[in-house]
Design an enzyme around this catalytic site. Structure first.
Site, PDB file in Angstrom:
ATOM      1  N   TYR A  76       0.811  -1.236   0.000  1.00 18.96           N
ATOM      2  CA  TYR A  76       0.000   0.000   0.000  1.00 18.96           C
ATOM      3  C   TYR A  76       0.838   1.277   0.000  1.00 18.96           C
ATOM      4  CZ  TYR A  76      -0.313  -0.251   5.294  1.00 18.96           C
ATOM      5  OH  TYR A  76      -0.098  -0.317   6.646  1.00 18.96           O
ATOM      6  N   GLU A  77       0.169   2.364  -0.235  1.00 18.36           N
ATOM      7  CA  GLU A  77       0.818   3.687  -0.379  1.00 18.36           C
ATOM      8  C   GLU A  77       1.820   3.674  -1.537  1.00 18.36           C
ATOM      9  OE1 GLU A  77      -0.759   5.715   1.862  1.00 18.36           O
ATOM     10  OE2 GLU A  77       0.056   7.253   0.530  1.00 18.36           O
ATOM     11  N   GLY A  78       1.460   2.977  -2.619  1.00 20.29           N
ATOM     12  CA  GLY A  78       2.365   2.817  -3.771  1.00 20.29           C
ATOM     13  C   GLY A  78       3.202   1.576  -3.595  1.00 20.29           C
TER      14      GLY A  78
END
Lengths: 598, 598
Positions: free
Chosen positions: B439-441
């Site tokens: 997550y978050e890229g």
């Protein structure tokens, strides 16, 4: 839930062109293994795996096995699947035909076993543990024991278990405390608690035959005082019918991170005075007997690493082809593409594919050494094969199971956020895979086995023999046309050089500084694994190159094999050189802190 | 369940002697950060983490968050813990004092955040996402929006969420389809579905303020047509009191492999005509605004890798000291010893400890660059710090979260069979850790960000500036007495050489062959991470060496720091050189297969 289709083409290619199934089929007793038979057996196993076992994998994960008032209920569909498996004769594949076995070589049994573990790892553990029990009784059981138990364990009518671990005796089997007291009638009364007993209790069959390590009253301490007993769940009458319930029970099931459908039992023996057991072979030789099946069991666990990685790979490929996200890195088209087009996703898939194929080849190669080590009529060849099998077994167990964890983790990563959602299935593989580096001897124990018992003990003879073979294949690759083979030859040679240097360091250091060797053993084993994987990959590339010249060759498959091998040369083999310095120079700080500085 | 005790001594040492908290405290606005205050804040946070949050970690894993008829019930104790946290003022640490924030630098906020994520990763996600919402509104909200929402989001009376992802818009945020239609009264009607919304619904607070990405009717396609809206769960009256329920609901919670206590919501907006939303800033600038908080959010996720590895490490140390198994490798005593005495267990613990300390230093170092990049009064220093922060952020996010997975896996391994049993707790860390590389890229996206945006775009300026600093520290280490520092200097220099070579290759290759760069980006980032970790470890060793000469020095801690650094030099840094060939030479086979050859 995802489908599983056995990678039959790669399996056959590896068997026939890399590890030498045709040679194994020439060994005494294996003449039944014609190409047709091998094909047919693999096809049929693939169907059972695809149609019966694979669809139950997620059901098993969700439901798990449940203990209710001493009775274990396996997950929905598992009992039916077990009987389809047993009635198909699959339980009997590698065993003695005298007791109903099919007498097939391990080289063919392992690919079949791979399918069971890929399609349903939890299910596959029941036959796998049973296999250990069968091997022990085949080798060390009395005629009476063989008559009473072996046929039914081979047919699958009953199952067998292995009872080694106790709370204080995990890696240190010598610390076993379970007691066996002799009775006047020649039986023994067993009392004690065993933990981590795979399929120690279940509802597949009417009886379960436990093989239990215990100490007799006169036993010396440690591993030399452990004996092996047959302890049936239900007593067996002389005619094979079931008698009364024995004094043993499942006292609990573990709540595990994965392989939920495999009941991992706490077994209590002798709550009411003692379970009746029968000594196998002689007193105090239990550990020695255990080693009869240990090599095969370790090979089987190594295989699980390949199996779970293969399943994770199939799922990741499927997702990467279907998931459309972001435009292509190059070109002007703004339309999003399937993520398999993105270089980093491609890199992850190639990392999985190239190592799975190399690790698969290693498992089958070790199995071929096992078969030759047992039955090759030429004494020199037989001994050399046995030594090779001894050397390869810890490497196979540890390297392949580490790969199972690493590659199933990549499988999750390829899925992005969906990989973390249980419904997708990728997460189950990541959870299931995590046990394999632990059980059947942790990978740290495998590494010590390799360094101390398999390399130091024979002065490196088996290791240097293998290295010589590896160099021959590197030279053969160098003589082939094309950049791919040339790169493989160069990078394989560099890896072999590094393994040889590390092995010499080990031999120089080992006697004087065991701690340095033990501190580097895991990385040394890794070097070995990656390099042998490269050796077998090079063999595959050479074979593919040769086959491409034949009329009607499957160019897509064979060229794919070469490109996949090139990736292994490009991205996997260079790590061997990187580990060399860590092994030979990296040990000085390992023991530097006092306990309280942690 | 295991205890968690914040590693305060290492945190303070790293803050004060490695990453320069004293310098950060001299920046405008941060003069409140006296050594005493920093000490006190860390002590108090450690107590809350240890006494309140850590004991709930396993409860949260077992119970999870439950959705019942649109209402989400968090696990037992979580709501109480939230209010202890909020009432302690912890939610306000890094925010604007004008709206009730404490105005502390990120350099101090991150160590505090580390404790929340170590003690209870699932809990910590609520404040972390809220933090993103606060940052966005601080930077881009209207006065009216700040007045209505900011104070309560900072105090913790309400929480905020970030709504980016949709089923077809994961990594590709530009594919967002949620619609925003303008109304005559200046509000917007939002309709659409968002997924993976962390704490999208919960029972901690009376209101939840959603920040939602959506398209207006006139928006151009792709990332340039996305706007940002505030969409409160309950409408907020001018006086701050709650009005009617908005047209949005939690339509489901995901069943995840880990972080069970963090509700991951499917959010449905506008089932009944449209949820009322308020535009933040200007239309079509939503993605640009999002980047305001993206760097910090990525730093926060990188920190989670450190946090979870630290928790796994503490548990593994505890187990390794208590578990007695097998005799010592050397010596004649047959008695079994604690497994921490065995070299391979020791190697695993050192692998965890040395990389956790390096990764912690990297997170704090990036935070110091963030603070300097915002507020350093010297323009040159400010710009340089901002560039450094931009460069380090993807490295921190990806390297630290990969370590979270790898080291929590080692934590399981150290436990042997007990690691696979859920009651032990080691397995939870392994499961929880797996989300952070996603997550978050995803870490693949971080790697592309590093290669293309952070190195190629400025012609390597920021990268080579850092490399120069790293060389200076290597030289300083070389000038110090002792074999440990000399080894670090040598191995760090070798790693820096490799990173420099790879960076030059990247600059030479990047414009002509983006695919080659993208295929090597993940390994390039890894090289960078390990090398910077070495640089900060060298700094720590130098500082420890210097402090050892002071009267009253804590020799056990400081010598431990040096030995741990030596291990990093011995066993971790050499991998950088091993990756160089893979990055620069390994790309040719990555795209070689056609899709159907997988």
């Amino acid at each position: 839930m995802t489908a599983y289709n056995a990678p039959l083409q790669d399996m056959r290619f590896t068997l026939n062109h890399v590890v030498g199934l045709p040679q194994v089929a020439t060994l005494p007793g294996f003449d039944v293994v014609t190409p047709d038979l091998a094909d047919q057996v693999l096809d049929e196993a693939a169907k059972l795996a695809r149609d019966v076992l694979a669809p139950l994998n997620r059901v098993g994960d969700q439901e798990g096995a449940k203990l209710d008032n001493g009775v274990v209920r396996t997950a929905s569909g598992f009992k039916d699947a077990y009987w389809k498996y047993a009635e198909g004769g699959w339980n009997a594949v590698p065993f003695d035909p005298e007791y109903g076995g099919q007498g097939l070589p391990w080289t063919l049994a392992l690919p079949i076993q791979e399918m069971w573990a890929s399609s349903n790892m939890s299910f596959s553990l029941c036959p796998m543990l049973n296999q250990g029990a069968v091997e022990l009784l085949q080798a060390h059981g009395s005629d009476q024991q063989k008559k009473l138990y072996l046929e039914k364990l081979i047919s699958g009518e009953w199952t067998g278990t292995m009872n080694l671990t106790e709370p204080q005796a995990g890696s240190d089997v010598g610390a076993v405390r379970t007691k066996a007291v002799p009775q006047d009638d020649g039986t023994w009364l067993i009392t004690g608690q065993k933990i981590f007993i795979t399929y120690g209790e279940h509802d597949f069959t009417d009886n379960i035959i436990h093989l239990v390590l215990a100490r007799t009253p006169t036993a010396p301490p440690g591993v030399k005082g452990i004996s092996l007993f047959v302890v049936p769940k239900f007593m067996v009458n002389e005619d094979g019918s079931l008698g009364q319930r024995n004094d043993l029970r499942c006292a609990g099931l573990e709540h595990k991170m994965g392989i939920h459908a495999s009941p991992t039992a706490v077994m209590a023996y002798g709550d009411n005075g003692g379970a009746i057991g029968y000594l196998v072979g002689q007193e105090n030789r239990g550990i020695e007997y255990m080693f009869t099946m240990m090599n095969n069991a370790r090979l089987g666990v190594g295989l699980q690493g390949v199996s779970i990685a293969e399943r994770a790979y199939q799922q990741a490929v499927d997702y990467a082809k279907g998931r459309v996200q972001s435009r292509a890195l190059t070109g002007k088209d703004p339309a999003p593409v399937a993520i398999i087009k993105h270089p980093d996703v491609r890199r992850m898939l190639m990392t999985m594919k190239s190592q799975i194929e190399a690790a698969r080849a290693l498992v089958y190669f070790t199995a071929a050494a096992l078969d030759n080590g047992h039955t090759n009529p030429d004494e020199g060849a037989r001994k050399a094969a046995a030594a090779l099998n001894d050397l390869l077994t810890p490497v196979t167990k540890a390297w392949c199971t580490d790969l199972g964890v690493e590659l199933s983790s990549l499988g999750v990563q390829i899925h992005g956020g969906m990989g973390f959602i249980e419904e997708t299935g990728a997460a189950q593989h990541y959870r299931d895979a995590r046990i394999a580096p632990i059980y059947e001897g942790t990978n740290g124990i495998q590494a010590n086995d390799l360094a101390f018992r398999k390399v130091l003990r024979d002065g490196g003879e088996a290791a240097f023999t293998l290295i010589k073979d590896m160099r021959a294949v590197a030279a053969e690759a160098a003589a082939q046309p094309g950049d791919d083979l040339a790169t493989m030859a160069a990078n394989l040679t560099d890896a072999i050089d590094a393994v040889e240097t590390a092995s010499k360091w080990l031999l120089d250091t080992g006697k004087a500084d065991m701690t340095a060797v033990a501190a580097g053993a895991v990385n040394y084993l890794r070097m070995f694994g990656v390099a042998i994987g490269g050796y077998l990959t090079a063999k595959a590339m050479i074979a593919a190159n040769n086959l491409l010249r034949e009329p009607g060759a499957d160019t897509s498959f064979l060229e794919g094999k070469i490109i996949t091998g090139r990736f292994y040369a490009d991205q996997i083999l260079p790590s061997v050189r990187g580990l060399l310095k860590i092994v030979t120079d990296g040990h000085r700080s390992v023991m530097g802190l006092s306990d309280d500085q942690f």
